[in-house]
Write an enzyme that holds these catalytic residues in place. Structure first.
Site, mmCIF file in Angstrom:
data_model
loop_
_atom_site.group_PDB
_atom_site.id
_atom_site.type_symbol
_atom_site.label_atom_id
_atom_site.label_comp_id
_atom_site.label_asym_id
_atom_site.label_seq_id
_atom_site.Cartn_x
_atom_site.Cartn_y
_atom_site.Cartn_z
ATOM 1 N N HIS A 62 0.838 -1.137 0.053
ATOM 2 C CA HIS A 62 0.012 0.038 -0.046
ATOM 3 C C HIS A 62 0.898 1.422 -0.038
ATOM 4 O O HIS A 62 0.229 2.474 -0.467
ATOM 5 C CB HIS A 62 -1.014 0.120 1.016
HETATM 6 C C1 UD1 Z 1 -1.554 5.717 5.801
HETATM 7 C C2 UD1 Z 1 -0.304 6.272 6.484
HETATM 8 C C3 UD1 Z 1 0.770 5.009 6.428
HETATM 9 C C4 UD1 Z 1 0.074 3.791 7.023
HETATM 10 C C5 UD1 Z 1 -1.303 3.495 6.327
HETATM 11 C C6 UD1 Z 1 -1.959 2.541 6.767
HETATM 12 C C7 UD1 Z 1 0.229 8.533 6.050
HETATM 13 C C8 UD1 Z 1 1.016 9.499 5.260
HETATM 14 N N1 UD1 Z 1 0.457 7.213 5.737
HETATM 15 O O1 UD1 Z 1 -1.368 5.551 4.438
HETATM 16 O O2 UD1 Z 1 1.746 5.533 6.951
HETATM 17 O O3 UD1 Z 1 0.805 2.691 7.185
HETATM 18 O O4 UD1 Z 1 -2.112 4.493 6.439
HETATM 19 O O5 UD1 Z 1 -3.039 1.749 6.146
HETATM 20 O O6 UD1 Z 1 -0.473 8.883 7.096
HETATM 21 N N2 UD1 Z 1 -8.329 5.489 1.047
HETATM 22 C C9 UD1 Z 1 -9.613 4.832 0.987
HETATM 23 N N3 UD1 Z 1 -10.477 4.672 2.095
HETATM 24 C C10 UD1 Z 1 -10.001 4.878 3.428
HETATM 25 C C11 UD1 Z 1 -8.637 5.392 3.528
HETATM 26 C C12 UD1 Z 1 -7.885 5.585 2.224
HETATM 27 O O7 UD1 Z 1 -10.379 4.474 -0.089
HETATM 28 O O8 UD1 Z 1 -10.679 4.735 4.334
HETATM 29 C C13 UD1 Z 1 -7.713 5.645 -0.101
HETATM 30 C C14 UD1 Z 1 -7.932 7.038 -0.728
HETATM 31 O O9 UD1 Z 1 -7.754 6.784 -2.092
HETATM 32 C C15 UD1 Z 1 -6.818 7.706 -0.212
HETATM 33 C C16 UD1 Z 1 -5.701 6.621 -0.288
HETATM 34 O O10 UD1 Z 1 -6.194 5.582 0.180
HETATM 35 O O11 UD1 Z 1 -6.290 8.712 -0.877
HETATM 36 C C17 UD1 Z 1 -4.593 6.941 0.722
HETATM 37 O O12 UD1 Z 1 -5.138 6.972 2.127
HETATM 38 P P1 UD1 Z 1 -4.131 7.933 3.106
HETATM 39 O O13 UD1 Z 1 -4.677 7.762 4.558
HETATM 40 O O14 UD1 Z 1 -3.711 9.264 2.479
HETATM 41 O O15 UD1 Z 1 -2.970 7.104 3.223
HETATM 42 P P2 UD1 Z 1 -2.539 5.479 3.296
HETATM 43 O O16 UD1 Z 1 -2.157 4.854 2.104
HETATM 44 O O17 UD1 Z 1 -3.677 4.834 3.858
#
Ligand code: UD1
Length: 357
Positions: free
Chosen positions: A205
């Site tokens: 991820h």
């Molecule tokens: C975040 C953390 C990472 C951690 C991970 C655990 C940061 C910078 N990164 O990464 O350190 O290892 O969480 O999973 O804080 N999305 C969804 N549904 C959700 C959440 C996210 O669809 O409930 C999708 C969206 O497209 C979003 C993308 O995932 O833009 C990234 O989500 P984000 O919270 O920015 O970072 P993670 O990759 O989850």
């Protein structure tokens, strides 16, 4: 005393569980603030349900966004929350944008900050998590370190006086979940499809693995060519990025599935032939369950797993294939991640440090 935990992303909910239980057992008031960084039920609600975590007292509902937009939205919403609850200590977890935002907002309003899982370093300045953890450690009044290695990093950065080794709270929750999974009736999540010992369990991820199309394509090809079936638990970010880059994930040895709830994940790791991941937490969970791990990253914060040979870093297709098929590592009794009582220790240190605040 009144402790406020601020969490927002999946691994933070796992770490929150033993802290919530330890805070309740010690008779402290514990306020839980959910930033809303993770909002899909499979990344959030199932952890509160399965790990017996009380419903959050406040929800910031920030959702997804660029680093600046997401962190900024949390910062602006935290002011009111802090004024409303007036905690004696704000506890932040790990290295996500939720961690940094909560630490900065609390410091600005003069609330004491404790950082759980302090002192981890990848020394890779391109990782968003590295910025978050370094800045949070230096903002915090108290750094609660999971390992001796983390304590050495804190010392090297001049933070020894505010640092205490408490152990790793993920060990607490993992051992409890492992014991109840082994004793109970959690079904094997892939029963009838992938037999125990005959598949690899994968998660991918991170930004470094998913943002660059060539990088993600190379990882997908390596997993599709694996010598055993690979069950890839696809974080929403992976699905979004694969779609954006036009990369098909399923095919060959590779099958994608939705993320699992925590007990099912533990069951799936225990039944696997090995774990392939770019996650921080899962590398360590595999080691604690004594399942060989292949980590698709150029470095790791959990260096002990590498030194003990239960984890191998692999990046090219050839490296990944060699790592997956390597011989099982030698058994070890080493316990670099503590004894399963880190949360009690963390809460006791917080109370000692901030009780007359
Ligand atoms: C975040 C953390 C990472 C951690 C991970 C655990 C940061 C910078 N990164 O990464 O350190 O290892 O969480 O999973 O804080 N999305 C969804 N549904 C959700 C959440 C996210 O669809 O409930 C999708 C969206 O497209 C979003 C993308 O995932 O833009 C990234 O989500 P984000 O919270 O920015 O970072 P993670 O990759 O989850």
């Amino acid at each position: 005393m009144k402790i406020m935990s601020v969490v927002g992303a999946r691994p933070q909910f796992v770490k929150l569980a033993p802290i919530a239980h330890a805070a309740a057992a010690a008779g402290h008031e514990h306020i839980i603030v959910h930033t809303g960084q993770h909002y899909d039920p499979l990344l959030s609600d199932v952890f509160f349900r399965d790990l017996g975590i009380p419903t959050p007292d406040a929800h910031l509902d920030v959702g997804s966004g660029s680093h600046g937009a997401q962190t900024g939205a949390m910062l602006s919403k935290m002011d009111d929350i802090l004024h409303q609850f007036k905690p004696d200590c704000v506890l932040v977890y790990g290295d996500t944008n939720s961690t940094l935002a909560a630490a900065v907002s609390a410091v600005k309003l003069h609330y004491p900050v404790a950082h759980l899982e302090a002192g981890l370093r990848s020394f890779n300045r391109a990782m968003p998590e590295e910025h978050n953890r370094v800045l949070t450690d230096h903002a915090a009044d108290l750094c609660l370190a999971p390992t001796e290695t983390a304590m050495r990093h804190l010392d090297a950065e001049g933070l020894a006086a505010s640092s205490v080794l408490v152990g790793d709270v993920m060990t607490d929750v993992l051992f409890q979940t492992r014991d109840s999974v082994l004793a109970g009736s959690t079904p094997h999540p892939f029963a009838g499809e992938f037999e125990a010992g005959a598949y690899y369990l994968a998660t991918i991820h991170r930004a470094e693995s998913t943002n660059d199309p060539a990088r993600l394509a190379e990882i997908a090809v390596a997993l599709r060519n694996a010598d055993k079936p690979v069950v890839l638990l696809a974080h929403p970010r992976l699905r979004v990025k694969a779609e954006e880059h036009g990369i098909k994930l399923d095919g060959g040895s590779l099958t994608t599935r939705d993320p699992l709830a925590y007990p099912e994940l533990v069951k799936a790791v225990l039944a696997s032939a090995g774990v392939v991941t770019d996650s921080g937490g899962l590398q360590k969970e595999a080691f604690l369950l004594r399942v060989p791990c292949t980590t698709i990253r150029t470095e790791t914060e959990w260096v002990e797993t590498i030194e003990l040979e239960w984890n191998v870093l692999a990046n090219t297709s050839d490296e990944i294939s060699a790592a997956l098929t390597r011989a099982r590592p030698a058994d070890t009794n080493a316990a670099p991640y503590g004894d399963g009582h880190a949360a009690e220790r963390a809460v006791a240190v917080i109370a000692r440090t901030f009780s007359d605040a």
